[in-house]
Design an enzyme around this catalytic site. Structure first.
Site, short mmCIF file in Angstrom:
data_model
loop_
_atom_site.label_atom_id
_atom_site.label_comp_id
_atom_site.label_asym_id
_atom_site.label_seq_id
_atom_site.Cartn_x
_atom_site.Cartn_y
_atom_site.Cartn_z
N LYS A 195 82.17 -6.59 -16.54
CA LYS A 195 81.55 -6.60 -15.22
C LYS A 195 82.14 -5.51 -14.32
CE LYS A 195 79.82 -11.34 -14.78
NZ LYS A 195 79.94 -12.61 -14.05
N LYS A 241 70.92 -11.06 -24.51
CA LYS A 241 70.84 -12.46 -24.09
C LYS A 241 69.96 -12.54 -22.84
CE LYS A 241 73.95 -14.59 -21.46
NZ LYS A 241 74.36 -15.80 -20.74
N LYS A 299 69.85 -14.75 -15.95
CA LYS A 299 69.29 -14.71 -14.60
C LYS A 299 69.72 -13.46 -13.86
CE LYS A 299 71.89 -18.92 -13.56
NZ LYS A 299 73.26 -18.36 -13.60
P1 ADP Z 1 73.00 -16.36 -16.67
O1 ADP Z 1 73.38 -15.31 -17.67
O2 ADP Z 1 71.58 -16.76 -16.76
O3 ADP Z 1 73.45 -16.00 -15.27
P2 ADP Z 1 75.23 -18.15 -16.75
O4 ADP Z 1 76.20 -17.12 -17.21
O5 ADP Z 1 75.30 -18.58 -15.31
O6 ADP Z 1 73.77 -17.67 -17.08
O7 ADP Z 1 75.36 -19.40 -17.69
C1 ADP Z 1 75.03 -20.70 -17.31
C2 ADP Z 1 74.87 -21.56 -18.53
O8 ADP Z 1 73.66 -21.24 -19.21
C3 ADP Z 1 75.98 -21.41 -19.57
O9 ADP Z 1 76.26 -22.69 -20.12
C4 ADP Z 1 75.38 -20.49 -20.58
O10 ADP Z 1 75.93 -20.67 -21.86
C5 ADP Z 1 73.92 -20.87 -20.56
N1 ADP Z 1 73.08 -19.72 -20.88
C6 ADP Z 1 72.88 -18.65 -20.10
N2 ADP Z 1 72.04 -17.78 -20.67
C7 ADP Z 1 71.72 -18.31 -21.87
C8 ADP Z 1 70.90 -17.88 -22.95
N3 ADP Z 1 70.23 -16.74 -22.90
N4 ADP Z 1 70.78 -18.67 -24.03
C9 ADP Z 1 71.45 -19.84 -24.08
N5 ADP Z 1 72.24 -20.32 -23.11
C10 ADP Z 1 72.38 -19.56 -22.01
NA NA Z 2 75.37 -14.70 -14.86
#
Ligand code: ADP
Ligand code: NA
Length: 330
Positions: free
Chosen positions: A114, A197, A200
């Site tokens: 990051k 992946k 959001k």
């Molecule tokens: P994002 O990348 O959407 O901001 P976060 O890092 O806030 O997501 O992760 C929140 C939760 O959602 C975690 O438990 C993470 O493992 C799960 N998660 C996020 N993106 C994915 C994905 N593409 N596939 C499966 N689980 C995900």
């Molecule tokens: Na995130």
């Protein structure tokens, strides 16, 4: 017998959660509520490590909580609260930061990624100490298990190290938690870029399926998902990442095995398969979206539920924190 304690959380980093959060986190959390004494938080203090408009952050926090509930997290059964409502998180994070090595924190790969993306001037000290706050989140509740994606595994390892170090230095205080790493089959990739992946915080939203999107938008994104040229609905993560990702979503939402879905679509084109998936996703999302919007229509009631839950969380957290204060000489 007492149920084991579980802690997990998500950042309120967008107006809506995406289907990866739903499959990879919410559905699993929902099912774990019976087995565990579960604490689920919306980690708004963590969200401050990215630039935020204050009014928007407050709204995203509420929306994230509404989506937890809409997806089946029951605030009467699990403790569903907003991190900043429980002051102990920030206080314990400070104390833990004093036993965290600078080099140790510098080895966190998420920070390295990051900070490289943001550049030195846009990288805050808060981003650097983010994993210490996460350790505080977990340790305050004497947590047994922490379900996380594998990108968070290193942070849970740090949490364990800090718990052991504190206990050794000041006397037995924290339970040392175990990570529960999400299955590879729960990992969802971007529909337009199936080697990345779904997130959001993705720069382009074209390949992100949002829980709160209009169903027509969701349907279109599925029909436009990247596939390949061989026209065979088969799982092959390396060779056919797009189709494999769609199969993963299909299987996760229907509870079916991938081979049975492959059989159903054998000899049919991707168009048929995508239509099938579209119907599955829309049927799953529609009630969740409707329930979330209904909850958001009554912010006073939602805030009341969150306040009650914050009190439940604070009762546990404050007990740990006062032991910590005592142990370190405050
Ligand atoms: P994002 O990348 O959407 O901001 P976060 O890092 O806030 O997501 O992760 C929140 C939760 O959602 C975690 O438990 C993470 O493992 C799960 N998660 C996020 N993106 C994915 C994905 N593409 N596939 C499966 N689980 C995900
Ligand atoms: Na995130």
């Amino acid at each position: 017998t007492q149920k084991a304690r579980l802690y997990s959380g998500m950042q309120p980093s967008a107006d809506s959660l995406q289907i990866g959060n739903y499959i990879g986190a919410l559905l699993q959390w929902r099912d774990m509520q019976d087995t565990y004494d579960a604490f689920f938080s919306v980690v708004d203090l963590h969200a401050l490590t990215q630039p935020n408009d204050p009014a928007e952050l407050r709204e995203k926090t509420r929306r994230t909580a509404a989506q937890y509930i809409a997806a089946g997290i029951e605030p009467s059964r699990s403790t569903l609260y907003v991190q900043s409502h429980v002051r102990a998180h920030a206080e314990l994070a400070w104390i833990l930061s004093t036993i965290t090595g600078f080099g140790e924190a510098g080895r966190m790969t998420q920070f390295k990624d990051k900070s490289q993306r943001y550049g030195a001037d846009a990288t805050s000290v808060g981003l650097f100490t983010y994993p210490v706050l996460m350790a505080a989140d977990i340790l305050l509740y004497q947590t047994h298990v922490v379900p996380v994606g594998d990108d968070q595994k290193q942070h849970v390892e740090l949490t364990r190290d800090l718990a052991e170090r504190f206990n050794a230095r000041y006397g037995e205080t924290f339970r040392v938690p175990e990570p529960v790493i999400q299955a590879e089959t729960a990992r969802i990739y971007d529909l337009q870029n199936p080697s990345a992946k779904m997130s959001k915080s993705a720069e382009s939203h074209a390949g992100v399926l949002w829980l709160l999107d209009d169903v027509d938008v969701t349907a279109k994104k599925i029909m436009r998902a990247v596939t390949d040229n061989d026209g065979v609905v088969a799982y092959d993560r390396e060779g056919k990442p797009g189709v494999s990702n769609l199969l993963t979503i299909y299987a996760a939402l229907t509870g079916r095995q991938i081979p049975s879905i492959e059989d159903e679509y054998a000899g049919r084109g991707y168009g048929d398969f995508k239509k099938g998936l579209r119907d599955v996703v829309v049927a799953e999302f529609e009630p969740v979206r409707a329930r979330a919007l209904e909850l958001l229509d009554d912010p006073a009631e939602l805030d009341r539920v969150l306040a009650v839950n914050a009190e439940k969380a604070a009762a546990v957290a404050d007990e740990t924190l006062s032991t910590v204060y005592d142990r370190v000489g405050l």
